[in-house]
Design an enzyme around this catalytic site. Structure first.
Site, PDB file in Angstrom:
ATOM      1  N   GLY A  57     -28.180 -18.002 -16.007  1.00 36.71           N
ATOM      2  CA  GLY A  57     -29.372 -17.091 -15.910  1.00 36.71           C
ATOM      3  C   GLY A  57     -29.891 -17.176 -14.692  1.00 36.71           C
ATOM      4  O   GLY A  57     -30.213 -17.928 -13.600  1.00 36.71           O
ATOM      5  N   ASN A 203     -28.983  -6.882  -4.410  1.00 37.92           N
ATOM      6  CA  ASN A 203     -27.605  -7.079  -3.835  1.00 37.92           C
ATOM      7  C   ASN A 203     -27.128  -5.347  -3.509  1.00 37.92           C
ATOM      8  O   ASN A 203     -27.972  -4.421  -3.725  1.00 37.92           O
ATOM      9  CB  ASN A 203     -26.367  -7.779  -4.679  1.00 37.92           C
ATOM     10  CG  ASN A 203     -26.066  -6.900  -6.072  1.00 37.92           C
ATOM     11  OD1 ASN A 203     -26.696  -5.684  -6.217  1.00 37.92           O
ATOM     12  ND2 ASN A 203     -25.536  -7.646  -6.806  1.00 37.92           N
ATOM     13  N   LEU A 240     -25.003  -8.309   0.730  1.00 37.72           N
ATOM     14  CA  LEU A 240     -23.646  -7.470   0.791  1.00 37.72           C
ATOM     15  C   LEU A 240     -22.296  -8.443   0.608  1.00 37.72           C
ATOM     16  O   LEU A 240     -21.345  -8.043   0.982  1.00 37.72           O
ATOM     17  CB  LEU A 240     -23.637  -6.864   2.203  1.00 37.72           C
ATOM     18  CG  LEU A 240     -24.635  -6.202   2.448  1.00 37.72           C
ATOM     19  CD1 LEU A 240     -24.681  -5.563   4.023  1.00 37.72           C
ATOM     20  CD2 LEU A 240     -24.635  -4.733   1.612  1.00 37.72           C
ATOM     21  N   THR A 269     -20.071 -15.841  -8.836  1.00 36.98           N
ATOM     22  CA  THR A 269     -21.166 -15.837  -9.615  1.00 36.98           C
ATOM     23  C   THR A 269     -22.445 -16.827  -9.065  1.00 36.98           C
ATOM     24  O   THR A 269     -22.094 -17.971  -8.626  1.00 36.98           O
ATOM     25  CB  THR A 269     -20.475 -16.545 -10.919  1.00 36.98           C
ATOM     26  OG1 THR A 269     -19.634 -15.738 -11.733  1.00 36.98           O
ATOM     27  CG2 THR A 269     -21.940 -16.454 -12.108  1.00 36.98           C
ATOM     28  N   ALA A 270     -23.529 -16.220  -9.038  1.00 38.93           N
ATOM     29  CA  ALA A 270     -24.762 -16.993  -8.709  1.00 38.93           C
ATOM     30  C   ALA A 270     -24.800 -17.109  -6.967  1.00 38.93           C
ATOM     31  O   ALA A 270     -25.674 -17.980  -6.521  1.00 38.93           O
ATOM     32  CB  ALA A 270     -24.778 -18.410  -9.029  1.00 38.93           C
ATOM     33  N   ALA A 271     -24.021 -16.480  -6.521  1.00 43.44           N
ATOM     34  CA  ALA A 271     -23.959 -16.325  -5.008  1.00 43.44           C
ATOM     35  C   ALA A 271     -25.292 -15.973  -4.583  1.00 43.44           C
ATOM     36  O   ALA A 271     -26.121 -16.569  -3.619  1.00 43.44           O
ATOM     37  CB  ALA A 271     -22.930 -15.707  -4.410  1.00 43.44           C
ATOM     38  N   GLY A 272     -25.853 -14.642  -5.181  1.00 44.16           N
ATOM     39  CA  GLY A 272     -26.907 -14.241  -4.762  1.00 44.16           C
ATOM     40  C   GLY A 272     -28.067 -15.219  -5.135  1.00 44.16           C
ATOM     41  O   GLY A 272     -29.329 -15.330  -4.415  1.00 44.16           O
ATOM     42  N   ASP A 273     -28.072 -15.722  -6.193  1.00 45.47           N
ATOM     43  CA  ASP A 273     -29.211 -16.615  -6.720  1.00 45.47           C
ATOM     44  C   ASP A 273     -29.125 -17.773  -5.793  1.00 45.47           C
ATOM     45  O   ASP A 273     -30.481 -18.325  -5.759  1.00 45.47           O
ATOM     46  CB  ASP A 273     -28.887 -17.223  -8.007  1.00 45.47           C
ATOM     47  CG  ASP A 273     -28.846 -16.309  -9.186  1.00 45.47           C
ATOM     48  OD1 ASP A 273     -29.443 -14.869  -9.067  1.00 45.47           O
ATOM     49  OD2 ASP A 273     -27.885 -16.438 -10.261  1.00 45.47           O
ATOM     50  N   ALA A 303     -21.639 -21.900  -2.501  1.00 49.22           N
ATOM     51  CA  ALA A 303     -21.486 -21.871  -3.584  1.00 49.22           C
ATOM     52  C   ALA A 303     -20.267 -20.985  -4.130  1.00 49.22           C
ATOM     53  O   ALA A 303     -19.608 -21.093  -5.064  1.00 49.22           O
ATOM     54  CB  ALA A 303     -22.969 -21.229  -4.211  1.00 49.22           C
ATOM     55  N   GLY A 308     -18.451 -21.555 -11.518  1.00 52.96           N
ATOM     56  CA  GLY A 308     -19.654 -21.391 -12.280  1.00 52.96           C
ATOM     57  C   GLY A 308     -20.720 -21.051 -11.471  1.00 52.96           C
ATOM     58  O   GLY A 308     -21.112 -20.861 -10.515  1.00 52.96           O
ATOM     59  N   SER A 312     -22.137 -24.664  -9.268  1.00 49.63           N
ATOM     60  CA  SER A 312     -21.561 -24.185  -7.849  1.00 49.63           C
ATOM     61  C   SER A 312     -22.627 -24.548  -6.874  1.00 49.63           C
ATOM     62  O   SER A 312     -22.528 -24.440  -5.522  1.00 49.63           O
ATOM     63  CB  SER A 312     -21.078 -22.592  -7.797  1.00 49.63           C
ATOM     64  OG  SER A 312     -22.097 -22.010  -7.889  1.00 49.63           O
TER      65      SER A 312
HETATM   66  O1  RIB Z   1     -26.678 -14.124 -11.213  1.00 45.60           O
HETATM   67  C1  RIB Z   1     -25.785 -15.036 -12.036  1.00 45.60           C
HETATM   68  C2  RIB Z   1     -26.294 -14.801 -13.520  1.00 45.60           C
HETATM   69  O2  RIB Z   1     -26.219 -13.743 -13.965  1.00 45.60           O
HETATM   70  C3  RIB Z   1     -25.665 -15.871 -14.238  1.00 45.60           C
HETATM   71  O3  RIB Z   1     -25.911 -17.151 -14.562  1.00 45.60           O
HETATM   72  C4  RIB Z   1     -25.837 -15.144 -15.625  1.00 45.60           C
HETATM   73  O4  RIB Z   1     -26.674 -15.829 -16.656  1.00 45.60           O
HETATM   74  C5  RIB Z   1     -26.577 -13.849 -15.296  1.00 45.60           C
HETATM   75  O5  RIB Z   1     -27.948 -14.001 -15.763  1.00 45.60           O
END
Ligand code: RIB
Length: 321
Positions: A57, A203, A240, A269-273, A303, A308, A312
């Protein structure tokens, strides 16, 4: 010095350093992740390599990133009364995140994300909001004191738009720094949101949706950032992927392309987060914006070398080493 002594030193330094306060208003999903050779075509069944179920999330990932990267973090969100909800709550608590404002829905199941990651480390994601849809403007009103204590408030778009607007408006009213990660972006942002946002961080795909402009290069990102600034954005930072970020900051006429460290990515996944959590944590402790961007970039570069979403995300000591 032994590795143990080094890591004790690093963790002492992390604890001794001033820690800013970050409050995240956002989503929590259980990520169901299949790795496959490529993303499937419409109607196609594809044999995958592996499957994993991990906490995710965008809100949860950004909260975990900010916590691991040095901030005191509080989370405003909602999980379901089910096993996924219990797992997500426990995983945030294990990171030291304040979950006093994490509600439990009596009706809706916890949010889920179906994620496919291909051999080129690209992903495609479908989210089903579930309990994330129950984070309401009333949840924001009820947490005014928590928001008032935050140095930085971080929002995304996996909770209802009226809730995001309420959180940004509260942040503005309370004089807090506000960050919006407009993800996922389905439409242009309402015009009256821009005055509520200090840092808009999309992004390239989200920036394309917000502006209607195609974005493939840093020069494209420059044009999109200027278009967002013309609509009222104060600071725009467009991520980017492997090309780094394009930042158009307050008072900067042209903006700057800032390349990221080169790494071999296995899962983005989750690099931006991770970038956003690291950026927020660093801003909250009072660092200069340019330093906060560079810190977020280093964290995200680590990450993407791991699989994951939350598994990550690196800790501060790894980024500052
Ligand atoms: O940014 C990655 C996330 O987007 C994932 O963890 C997924 O749950 C979605 O919300």
């Amino acid at each position: 010095m032994s590795d143990n002594a080094k890591s004790t030193d690093a963790s002492n330094a992390t604890q001794a350093a001033p820690r800013g306060r970050v409050t995240v208003v956002g989503s929590l999903n259980m990520d169901l992740v299949a790795r496959a050779p490529r993303l499937p075509m419409p109607g196609e069944t594809l044999a995958g390599h592996t499957f994993a179920q991990v906490p995710g999330g965008k809100g949860g990932n950004q909260a975990v990133a900010a916590a691991r990267l040095g901030a005191q973090v509080a989370m405003i969100g909602c999980v379901g009364q089910d096993a996924n909800g219990a797992t997500l709550r426990a995983s945030l608590e294990a990171e030291g995140i304040d979950c006093a404002a994490l509600a439990t829905s009596e009706h809706a199941p916890t949010g889920v994300a179906l994620i496919i990651v291909d051999d080129a480390s690209q992903n495609a994601i479908v989210i089903v909001a579930g309990s994330n849809a129950e984070v309401t403007p009333a949840s924001i009103d009820a947490q005014e004191a928590m928001l008032a204590r935050a140095d930085v408030i971080v929002c995304q778009l996996e909770t209802p738009p009226e809730t995001v607007r309420a959180a940004l408006a509260a942040g503005r009213r309370l004089g807090r720094t506000t960050i919006l990660n407009p993800a996922p972006a389905a439409n242009a942002l309402p015009g009256d949101w821009f005055a509520l946002i200090d840092y808009l961080i999309p992004n390239e795909l989200e920036a394309a949706t917000l502006t209607g402009m195609a974005i493939a290069t840093p020069d494209d990102a420059r044009r999109a950032a200027h278009a967002l600034k013309a609509r009222g954005a104060r600071n725009v930072v467009i991520t980017l992927g492997g090309q780094g970020v394009f930042a158009l900051l307050d008072g900067d006429v042209d903006g700057k392309h800032l390349p990221s460290p080169k790494v071999d990515a296995v899962d983005t996944t989750a690099a931006g987060d991770t970038f956003i959590g690291g950026f927020a944590a660093e801003l909250a402790r009072g660092s200069a914006v340019a330093d906060a961007i560079a810190f977020g970039q280093r964290a995200a570069a680590i990450a993407v070398t791991r699989e994951g979403a939350q598994p990550s995300i690196p800790h501060r000591a790894e980024v500052t080493a």
